[in-house]
Scaffold this motif. Structure first.
Motif, short mmCIF file in Angstrom:
data_model
loop_
_atom_site.label_atom_id
_atom_site.label_comp_id
_atom_site.label_asym_id
_atom_site.label_seq_id
_atom_site.Cartn_x
_atom_site.Cartn_y
_atom_site.Cartn_z
N GLY A 84 72.48 -101.80 20.97
CA GLY A 84 72.17 -102.78 21.94
C GLY A 84 70.80 -103.50 20.99
O GLY A 84 70.59 -103.42 20.10
N PRO A 85 70.45 -104.49 21.87
CA PRO A 85 69.28 -105.42 21.06
C PRO A 85 68.06 -104.78 20.92
O PRO A 85 67.80 -103.70 21.78
CB PRO A 85 69.01 -106.68 22.11
N PRO A 86 66.99 -104.79 19.92
CA PRO A 86 65.97 -104.18 20.03
C PRO A 86 65.07 -104.37 21.02
O PRO A 86 64.79 -105.50 21.72
CB PRO A 86 65.12 -104.92 18.56
N PRO A 87 64.38 -103.29 21.78
CA PRO A 87 63.52 -103.47 22.97
C PRO A 87 62.25 -104.09 22.50
O PRO A 87 61.41 -104.19 23.51
CB PRO A 87 63.39 -102.20 23.59
N PHE A 88 61.94 -104.42 21.25
CA PHE A 88 60.37 -104.72 21.21
C PHE A 88 60.34 -105.98 20.00
O PHE A 88 61.18 -106.29 19.63
CB PHE A 88 59.75 -103.64 20.57
N PRO A 89 59.31 -106.72 20.31
CA PRO A 89 58.99 -108.12 19.51
C PRO A 89 58.45 -107.39 17.96
O PRO A 89 57.84 -106.46 18.11
CB PRO A 89 58.32 -108.91 20.21
N ALA A 90 58.46 -108.60 17.12
CA ALA A 90 57.62 -108.18 15.75
C ALA A 90 56.29 -108.81 16.03
O ALA A 90 55.86 -109.60 17.27
CB ALA A 90 58.19 -109.03 14.84
N VAL A 91 55.33 -108.32 15.36
CA VAL A 91 54.03 -108.90 15.39
C VAL A 91 53.71 -109.85 14.24
O VAL A 91 53.96 -109.36 12.98
CB VAL A 91 53.00 -107.61 15.31
N LEU A 92 53.57 -111.11 14.53
CA LEU A 92 53.42 -112.05 13.40
C LEU A 92 51.86 -112.55 13.32
O LEU A 92 51.24 -112.37 14.15
CB LEU A 92 54.04 -113.39 14.11
N ASN A 93 51.65 -112.71 11.98
CA ASN A 93 50.21 -112.75 11.55
C ASN A 93 50.16 -113.92 10.48
O ASN A 93 51.15 -114.12 9.73
CB ASN A 93 49.65 -111.74 10.89
N LEU A 94 49.12 -114.70 10.44
CA LEU A 94 48.83 -115.88 9.60
C LEU A 94 47.80 -115.13 8.39
O LEU A 94 46.87 -114.60 8.71
CB LEU A 94 48.08 -117.08 10.23
N SER A 95 48.39 -115.53 7.37
CA SER A 95 47.82 -114.79 6.08
C SER A 95 46.64 -115.84 5.53
O SER A 95 45.50 -115.82 5.29
CB SER A 95 48.64 -114.45 4.90
N SER A 96 47.38 -117.22 5.22
CA SER A 96 46.57 -118.04 4.46
C SER A 96 47.30 -119.53 4.54
O SER A 96 48.44 -119.55 4.94
CB SER A 96 46.20 -117.90 2.94
N VAL A 97 46.88 -120.65 4.04
CA VAL A 97 47.41 -121.83 3.94
C VAL A 97 46.90 -122.28 2.82
O VAL A 97 45.97 -122.23 1.82
CB VAL A 97 46.86 -122.77 4.98
N THR A 98 47.73 -123.48 2.32
CA THR A 98 47.16 -124.44 1.30
C THR A 98 47.26 -125.64 1.98
O THR A 98 47.41 -125.97 3.22
CB THR A 98 48.12 -124.35 0.11
N ALA A 99 46.96 -126.76 1.08
CA ALA A 99 47.21 -128.05 1.60
C ALA A 99 48.50 -128.52 2.19
O ALA A 99 48.61 -129.44 3.05
CB ALA A 99 46.63 -129.33 0.71
N THR A 100 49.76 -127.92 1.60
CA THR A 100 51.01 -128.05 2.03
C THR A 100 52.02 -127.07 2.27
O THR A 100 53.10 -127.05 2.37
CB THR A 100 51.69 -128.92 0.76
N SER A 101 51.20 -125.84 2.72
CA SER A 101 52.11 -124.70 2.88
C SER A 101 51.27 -123.66 3.93
O SER A 101 50.12 -123.88 3.77
CB SER A 101 52.52 -124.12 1.71
N VAL A 102 52.00 -122.66 4.27
CA VAL A 102 51.61 -121.77 5.38
C VAL A 102 52.23 -120.29 4.88
O VAL A 102 53.43 -120.42 4.75
CB VAL A 102 51.94 -122.15 6.93
N THR A 103 51.28 -119.33 4.80
CA THR A 103 52.03 -118.01 4.41
C THR A 103 51.66 -117.04 5.67
O THR A 103 50.81 -117.07 6.16
CB THR A 103 51.16 -117.66 3.16
N LEU A 104 52.88 -116.57 5.93
CA LEU A 104 52.93 -115.54 7.08
C LEU A 104 53.34 -114.18 6.89
O LEU A 104 53.95 -114.06 5.91
CB LEU A 104 53.85 -116.18 8.05
N TYR A 105 53.04 -113.33 7.73
CA TYR A 105 53.68 -111.96 7.55
C TYR A 105 53.96 -111.26 8.89
O TYR A 105 53.18 -111.51 9.74
CB TYR A 105 52.67 -111.22 6.51
N TRP A 106 54.80 -110.54 8.84
CA TRP A 106 54.91 -109.82 10.09
C TRP A 106 55.32 -108.42 10.12
O TRP A 106 55.82 -107.88 8.96
CB TRP A 106 56.19 -110.56 11.19
N THR A 107 55.28 -107.60 11.16
CA THR A 107 55.71 -106.12 10.87
C THR A 107 56.37 -105.83 12.42
O THR A 107 56.07 -106.43 13.34
CB THR A 107 54.36 -105.32 10.82
N PRO A 108 57.46 -104.83 12.11
CA PRO A 108 57.87 -104.30 13.63
C PRO A 108 56.80 -103.57 14.37
O PRO A 108 55.99 -102.97 13.66
CB PRO A 108 59.06 -103.45 13.02
N SER A 109 56.95 -103.85 15.68
CA SER A 109 56.02 -103.27 16.49
C SER A 109 56.28 -101.64 16.60
O SER A 109 55.25 -100.66 16.76
CB SER A 109 55.77 -103.76 17.82
#
Length: 420
Positions: free
Chosen positions: A1-26
């Motif tokens: 079945g589907p996973p019973p939990f969401p991922a944990v999303l975080n913001l690492s850094s930005v530039t003037a034209t981009s965004v860097t993200l990372y996530w982990t399974p909870s």
């Protein structure tokens, strides 16, 4: 079945034209499963037979093309991953050639039909077999981005695919700079524009998504700060530290300040062996930061720079201040009363006497010699009323009243308003 939990999303850094993200399974236990008795002969990305299961999982989680790995330590490409599985050769393998723990259970003399694998390539010597099989990823992640007021839309993490099996921040990865494959960069964004992101988790069997997304996070591409801190000043030093102070920047996108240090005033370093230069959170009013781990008697130069989430650099540097920690300040020498006055005439009011000097009060003017050890930035002058003959401990701090702190260049002060 589907996973019973969401991922944990975080913001690492930005530039003037981009965004860097990372996530982990909870729930990291849901990320991997072991399939015993099977092998994939081709599709190797890289083979690392000296790694443990956890180390191989980290390597695979950082690679968007990796779907899993076999117990001989080879990471496998996601292309044709499950379609190319075959049964392992039933012959026992040498103890250093396969992952897993021992399987000496009755009815399993060869060992490739075991149901789990452990953490090490080197099973205990007493074991007569090794578990052989495939470790495979269980989860995919769907990243979505919104450009408000527009709704969320799927964002490709791996070129050509909506779903990613990459776990952005596996165990052991403490920052994007240390393991850049662990973070996902979203390019071609507009500066100073707010975007929203969220991640859904999906099982690899395709039966559905997690019932909820990660928390929605905001991210705004910005340029580095353009304003320099002004008025940086040395507050004080101790035997091993120096504290500077300044006024926080207003009207610029700033989340904090970093300190830099120099031994000669020209070569600036963000770090120095044994010296701690902690970040300073942004706030209004007067801020301070302390460089610790300094050596007494050594002159240091310190400056601060404003920073934000932009990973490409800090703002322009502040003015620099010099600081020399000293192990000891000597007691002030040659303290003498140079003048004593008293106001006793009833006609003499506050207007004709010195400041705060009215009838029944007096002043004492003091002077002293310069300190032989510095740098001295000022002198604290205090006085104590010891007219009570019952007082025998004049050093008691509770008796002393601070009159003033005078600059080092003065070396004199008049204490006023004293009782006659």
């Amino acid at each position: 079945g589907p996973p019973p939990f969401p991922a944990v999303l975080n913001l690492s850094s930005v530039t003037a034209t981009s965004v860097t993200l990372y996530w982990t399974p909870s729930d990291s236990a849901e990320s991997w499963s072991f399939v015993p008795g099977l092998y994939q002969p081709g599709g190797d990305i890289v083979c690392a037979p000296g790694k443990t299961v956890v180390e191989l999982q980290v390597l695979c989680e950082q690679d968007g093309q990796c779907e899993g790995f076999t117990t001989d330590g080879c990471l496998k490409s996601r292309v044709g991953f499950e379609a190319e599985w075959i049964a392992y050769d039933a012959s026992p393998s040498p103890s250093a050639s396969a992952l897993g723990f021992c399987c000496n259970a009755a009815g399993d003399p060869v060992g490739y039909k075991c149901t789990a694998a452990g953490q090490d390539f080197r099973p205990k010597p007493a074991c007569g077999c090794n578990c052989k099989g495939i470790w495979k990823k269980n989860l995919q992640f769907l990243l979505q981005m919104a450009d408000p007021p527009s709704p969320f839309a799927n964002k490709k993490v791996v070129e050509g695919e909506r779903f990613s099996t990459r776990v952005s921040k596996p165990p052991g990865c403490t920052s994007c700079s240390l393991c850049p494959k662990s973070c996902v960069e979203i390019p071609l964004l507009l500066v100073n524009r707010r975007y929203e992101f969220r991640v859904f988790t999906r099982s690899l069997n395709g039966l559905g998504y997690s019932s909820a997304s990660s928390a929605i996070i905001d991210a705004t591409p910005v340029v580095p700060p353009v304003t320099a801190v002004v008025g940086l000043a040395l507050r004080h030093t101790t035997e091993t530290s120096a504290t500077v102070e300044f006024t926080g920047i207003a009207g610029d996108v700033v989340i904090g300040y970093s300190m830099e240090i120099s031994l000669d005033g020209s070569t600036w370093l963000a770090s120095l062996d044994g010296v701690s230069l902690p970040g300073i959170p942004h706030a209004g009013g007067t801020l301070s930061g302390t460089a610790s781990g300094l050596t007494a008697g050594t002159e240091y130069h310190i400056r601060v720079l404003a920073v934000n989430l932009n990973s490409q650099g800090a703002g322009p540097p502040s003015n620099a201040v010099a600081a020399t920690p000293f192990a000891l300040l000597l007691a002030v020498a040659s303290l003498v009363p140079s003048q004593v006055t008293a106001c006793v005439t009833s006609a003499c009011g506050c207007g004709c006497c010195l400041s705060n000097l009215c009838r029944g009060t007096g002043t004492v003017s003091l002077s002293w010699a310069a300190s032989l050890i510095g740098p001295v930035t000022g002198y604290q002058v205090s006085y104590a009323d010891v007219s009570d003959t019952s007082i025998v401990q004049v050093s008691d701090n509770d008796l002393w009243v601070e009159s003033a702190v005078v600059p080092a260049s003065s070396r004199s002060h008049t204490v006023v308003g004293l009782s006659l």
